[in-house]
Design a protein around this motif. Structure first.
Motif, PDB file in Angstrom:
ATOM      1  N   SER A   1       0.810  -1.269   0.065  1.00 49.56           N
ATOM      2  CA  SER A   1      -0.075  -0.107  -0.093  1.00 49.56           C
ATOM      3  C   SER A   1       0.967   1.085   0.070  1.00 49.56           C
ATOM      4  O   SER A   1       0.555   2.330  -0.476  1.00 49.56           O
ATOM      5  CB  SER A   1      -0.948   0.076   1.018  1.00 49.56           C
ATOM      6  N   LEU A   2       1.927   1.096   0.598  1.00 51.24           N
ATOM      7  CA  LEU A   2       2.790   2.338   0.450  1.00 51.24           C
ATOM      8  C   LEU A   2       3.565   2.648  -0.819  1.00 51.24           C
ATOM      9  O   LEU A   2       3.531   3.787  -1.306  1.00 51.24           O
ATOM     10  CB  LEU A   2       3.802   2.069   1.582  1.00 51.24           C
ATOM     11  N   LEU A   3       4.014   1.594  -1.476  1.00 49.58           N
ATOM     12  CA  LEU A   3       4.236   1.762  -2.693  1.00 49.58           C
ATOM     13  C   LEU A   3       3.158   2.065  -3.822  1.00 49.58           C
ATOM     14  O   LEU A   3       3.411   2.881  -4.667  1.00 49.58           O
ATOM     15  CB  LEU A   3       4.721   0.162  -3.498  1.00 49.58           C
ATOM     16  N   GLU A   4       2.076   1.742  -3.317  1.00 55.04           N
ATOM     17  CA  GLU A   4       1.003   2.292  -4.394  1.00 55.04           C
ATOM     18  C   GLU A   4       0.669   3.726  -4.276  1.00 55.04           C
ATOM     19  O   GLU A   4       0.324   4.377  -4.996  1.00 55.04           O
ATOM     20  CB  GLU A   4      -0.385   1.557  -3.897  1.00 55.04           C
ATOM     21  N   THR A   5       0.907   4.148  -2.843  1.00 55.77           N
ATOM     22  CA  THR A   5       0.553   5.658  -2.524  1.00 55.77           C
ATOM     23  C   THR A   5       1.836   6.409  -3.055  1.00 55.77           C
ATOM     24  O   THR A   5       1.558   7.417  -3.805  1.00 55.77           O
ATOM     25  CB  THR A   5       0.498   5.743  -1.158  1.00 55.77           C
ATOM     26  N   ILE A   6       3.014   5.935  -3.192  1.00 58.32           N
ATOM     27  CA  ILE A   6       4.118   6.802  -3.880  1.00 58.32           C
ATOM     28  C   ILE A   6       4.011   6.758  -5.213  1.00 58.32           C
ATOM     29  O   ILE A   6       4.003   7.770  -6.005  1.00 58.32           O
ATOM     30  CB  ILE A   6       5.604   5.953  -3.666  1.00 58.32           C
ATOM     31  N   PHE A   7       3.288   5.825  -5.934  1.00 61.53           N
ATOM     32  CA  PHE A   7       2.939   5.650  -7.525  1.00 61.53           C
ATOM     33  C   PHE A   7       2.071   6.683  -7.756  1.00 61.53           C
ATOM     34  O   PHE A   7       2.020   7.537  -8.564  1.00 61.53           O
ATOM     35  CB  PHE A   7       2.590   4.168  -7.882  1.00 61.53           C
ATOM     36  N   ILE A   8       0.854   6.875  -6.896  1.00 63.34           N
ATOM     37  CA  ILE A   8      -0.336   7.560  -7.109  1.00 63.34           C
ATOM     38  C   ILE A   8       0.214   9.131  -6.912  1.00 63.34           C
ATOM     39  O   ILE A   8      -0.313   9.834  -7.776  1.00 63.34           O
ATOM     40  CB  ILE A   8      -1.658   7.053  -6.259  1.00 63.34           C
ATOM     41  N   THR A   9       0.771   9.348  -5.938  1.00 64.43           N
ATOM     42  CA  THR A   9       1.251  10.721  -5.573  1.00 64.43           C
ATOM     43  C   THR A   9       2.323  11.477  -6.749  1.00 64.43           C
ATOM     44  O   THR A   9       2.007  12.495  -6.919  1.00 64.43           O
ATOM     45  CB  THR A   9       1.981  10.759  -4.221  1.00 64.43           C
ATOM     46  N   ASN A  10       3.012  10.504  -7.200  1.00 62.81           N
ATOM     47  CA  ASN A  10       3.740  10.913  -8.178  1.00 62.81           C
ATOM     48  C   ASN A  10       3.134  11.180  -9.515  1.00 62.81           C
ATOM     49  O   ASN A  10       3.446  12.189 -10.351  1.00 62.81           O
ATOM     50  CB  ASN A  10       5.053   9.852  -8.414  1.00 62.81           C
ATOM     51  N   LEU A  11       2.214  10.329  -9.863  1.00 58.83           N
ATOM     52  CA  LEU A  11       1.245  10.697 -10.989  1.00 58.83           C
ATOM     53  C   LEU A  11       0.393  11.897 -10.790  1.00 58.83           C
ATOM     54  O   LEU A  11       0.241  12.496 -11.819  1.00 58.83           O
ATOM     55  CB  LEU A  11       0.326   9.400 -11.086  1.00 58.83           C
TER      56      LEU A  11
END
Length: 475
Positions: A331-341
Motif C-alpha cells: 500500500s505504501l508503494l501504491e501511494t508513492i506511485f499515485i502521488t507521483n502521478l
C-alpha cells in the motif's frame, strides 16, 4: 548327581507351602523352590519383618515359582502437571504419578496372625521390574520414593513421581490454535514378553478424569483426553517386547495470543486499509503509511518472545504477520506511485489512446469513476476576435484617403498577428490542462482499483487463515 555350581530345585513332599531352604555347600547350591508362608511369632511389625527375612534374600530373581510363568505388571499414571513444551527441541515436559503392581509369588501371610495386611518396606529389598518410558529424553529429577508396599497376598504396589522430558512430534503449523498428540510408551528394557507382560491398571477414561481433577500445573495447555493401546514389538519368534502406549492430547490456550498478537495486528491493518480514504493530492498519505509500518515492525519485535521457536514447519501465524507487513509495504508503494502521478501530471505527454479507453472508460466504470463528458464552453461558441476582425475587413471598403487607408490596414494586420499568437498560446494551455486532468483521473481510478483489490485480498487471506485455525481447533 549334579555338577558343580548347579541350582537344584526339588519338589516338597510336605503339605502346604513351606519356607525355601537354600543349602550352600562347597561347589554345590541346592534349593527347594516353593512359596514362603510367613509365620509371625507375634502380631506386630517387627515380628512380620523378621519372618520376611528369607524373602529379602530372593530380591535378585524374578518372583515366580515356575520360570516359564510371566510376571504380570499393571501400569497406570496420573498426569499431575504439564510443565511446558519446547517446540524447537520437540520435547514435552510433564509431571506424572506412576503406579505399578505385580505379584511376588514367594511370599504370603495371614493378616490376623501377623497383625497387618500390608507393610511398607525399602525398595532395595525386592525385585522391581525394569519398566521405562521409551520417549524419555532427560534425567528424571523428581524426588525418589525409597519404599514399596507389600500385601499379604504377595501383591507389590509401587508408586513414585516422575518428571518426564519426553520426545514428541509437535506440529505448530496452526499455532496458537494447535492440538498436540504425544505418546508415552511403557515397556521392559531387557525382559521379553514371555517374562514380563504389561497390562493397563485403570481404564483410560478414569485416568483422564482423575488427571483433570488433580492437575494444578497446566499453564497455557489444557488436557483433552488420554487413550491407551497395547502392542508387541519385535519378531514373531517369541522374542517380542510387551508395550503399553498412552496417547495424551493437549490443547493450547489461545486467549493470550489472540489478545496480544492477533487483535493488534488486525487493528493496524485496518488503519492501513482506511488510510486509502485520505486524499493523496492534499495529504501526505505516504508519511502516514510509513509510520504504520514502523509501528508494526516495533510491535513484532516486542512480541517476538510470544512466538514459538520454529520446529519442523513454519507456523501459520508467522505467515499471517508476514502477510500483514507485505500488505502495508504494498500500500505504501501504491501511494508513492499515485502521488507521483498526481503531482507530475502537468509534465506528462498527452494520454495514450489505449490508456484512455482501458482506464478511463472501462476501469472507470468498474470503480464508479466514469469519465466526465466535456461540454463546449460559452466562450468557445463566440467567434474569435481575429475572425470578427477579418469579417469586418472583408466588408465593402470605405472610401478614404489612400494614406489613412494604408496606415489603418497596417495596424489591423499587426493586431491580427498578435491576436493569433495569443490564441495559439491559450489553446496550447487549454490542451495541456485537459491532458493533466486526464492523468489525474487515471490516478484516481488506479487508486480506487487498488483499494478494492486490497480489500479483496485481505478478506480472502484472513478468511482462509481463520478457517484453517477453526478446523484445527475443533478437531
Amino acid at each position: 548327581m549334579t555338577s558343580d555350581h548347579t541350582l537344584k530345585c526339588l519338589p516338597l513332599s510336605v503339605r502346604p507351602t513351606l519356607v525355601i531352604f537354600l543349602i550352600l555347600t562347597p561347589g554345590k547350591l541346592f534349593a527347594l523352590c516353593s512359596t514362603i508362608e510367613v509365620n509371625c511369632s507375634e502380631p506386630n511389625q517387627p515380628a512380620l519383618l523378621k519372618a520376611l527375612t528369607p524373602v529379602f534374600n530372593l530380591s535378585a530373581i524374578r518372583p515366580v515359582i515356575n520360570m516359564t510363568t510371566p510376571t504380570n505388571v499393571s501400569i497406570y499414571f496420573t498426569l499431575y502437571g504439564i510443565l511446558g513444551v519446547d517446540e524447537k527441541a520437540q520435547l514435552l515436559l510433564t509431571y506424572l504419578w506412576l503406579s505399578y503392581r505385580w505379584m511376588n509369588e514367594f511370599v504370603t501371610w495371614d493378616p490376623i496372625q501377623c497383625g497387618a495386611s500390608e507393610i511398607s518396606l525399602p525398595r532395595d529389598l525386592f525385585w522391581v521390574p525394569d519398566i521405562v518410558i521409551n520417549e524419555f529424553m532427560d534425567e528424571d529429577t523428581a524426588p525418589t520414593v525409597p519404599y514399596v508396599y507389600l500385601h499379604s497376598s504377595g501383591l507389590v504396589r509401587d508408586a513414585k513421581p516422575a518428571r518426564v522430558v519426553s520426545s514428541c512430534n509437535l506440529n505448530i503449523y496452526t499455532f496458537p490454535f494447535d492440538i498436540q498428540n504425544c505418546t508415552f510408551t511403557f515397556n521392559s528394557y531387557i525382559h521379553y514378553a514371555m517374562d514380563i507382560e504389561i497390562f493397563l491398571g485403570r481404564p483410560a477414561e478414569k485416568i483422564t478424569e482423575r488427571s483433570k481433577n488433580v492437575m494444578t500445573t497446566m499453564g497455557e495447555w489444557e488436557l483433552l483426553d488420554i487413550t491407551s493401546h497395547k502392542k508387541h514389538l519385535g519378531p514373531d519368534d517369541g522374542q517380542q517386547f510387551d508395550e503399553l502406549a498412552f496417547h495424551i492430547r493437549v490443547k493450547r490456550r489461545a486467549t493470550l495470543y489472540v489478545v496480544n498478537l492477533l487483535i493488534p495486528s488486525c487493528f493496524l491493518i485496518t488503519v492501513d486499509l482506511f488510510s486509502f480514504l485520505l486524499p493523496p493530492q492534499s495529504v501526505d498519505r505516504s508519511s502516514f503509511k510509513m509510520t504504520l509500518i514502523l509501528g508494526y515492525t516495533v510491535f513484532l519485535l516486542l512480541m517476538n518472545d510470544l512466538l514459538p521457536v520454529t520446529g519442523n514447519t513454519i507456523p501459520l501465524i508467522n505467515v499471517f504477520f508476514s502477510l500483514c507487513l507485505a500488505l502495508m509495504v504494498t500500500s505504501l508503494l501504491e501511494t508513492i506511485f499515485i502521488t507521483n502521478l498526481l503531482s507530475n501530471s502537468a509534465d506528462f505527454s498527452p494520454i495514450p489512446h489505449w490508456v484512455r479507453v482501458f482506464v478511463l472508460q472501462i476501469l472507470g466504470c468498474l470503480v464508479f469513476l466514469p469519465l466526465k463528458s466535456k461540454e463546449p464552453k460559452h466562450s468557445e461558441m463566440k467567434p474569435s476576435p481575429v475572425v470578427a476582425l477579418q469579417k469586418v475587413n472583408d466588408g465593402p471598403p470605405e472610401k478614404t484617403e489612400p494614406e489613412a487607408e494604408g496606415k489603418a490596414l497596417h495596424e489591423l494586420r499587426s493586431l491580427s498577428r498578435d491576436l493569433q499568437a495569443i490564441r495559439l498560446q491559450v489553446e496550447q494551455q487549454q490542451s495541456g490542462s485537459s491532458s493533466s486532468e486526464e492523468w489525474v483521473q487515471v490516478g484516481f481510478i488506479i487508486d480506487r482499483l487498488l483499494f478494492g483489490l486490497y480489500i479483496l485480498f485481505i478478506s480472502v487471506s484472513f478468511i482462509t487463515i481463520i478457517v484453517i485455525w477453526v478446523n484445527s481447533y475443533n478437531q
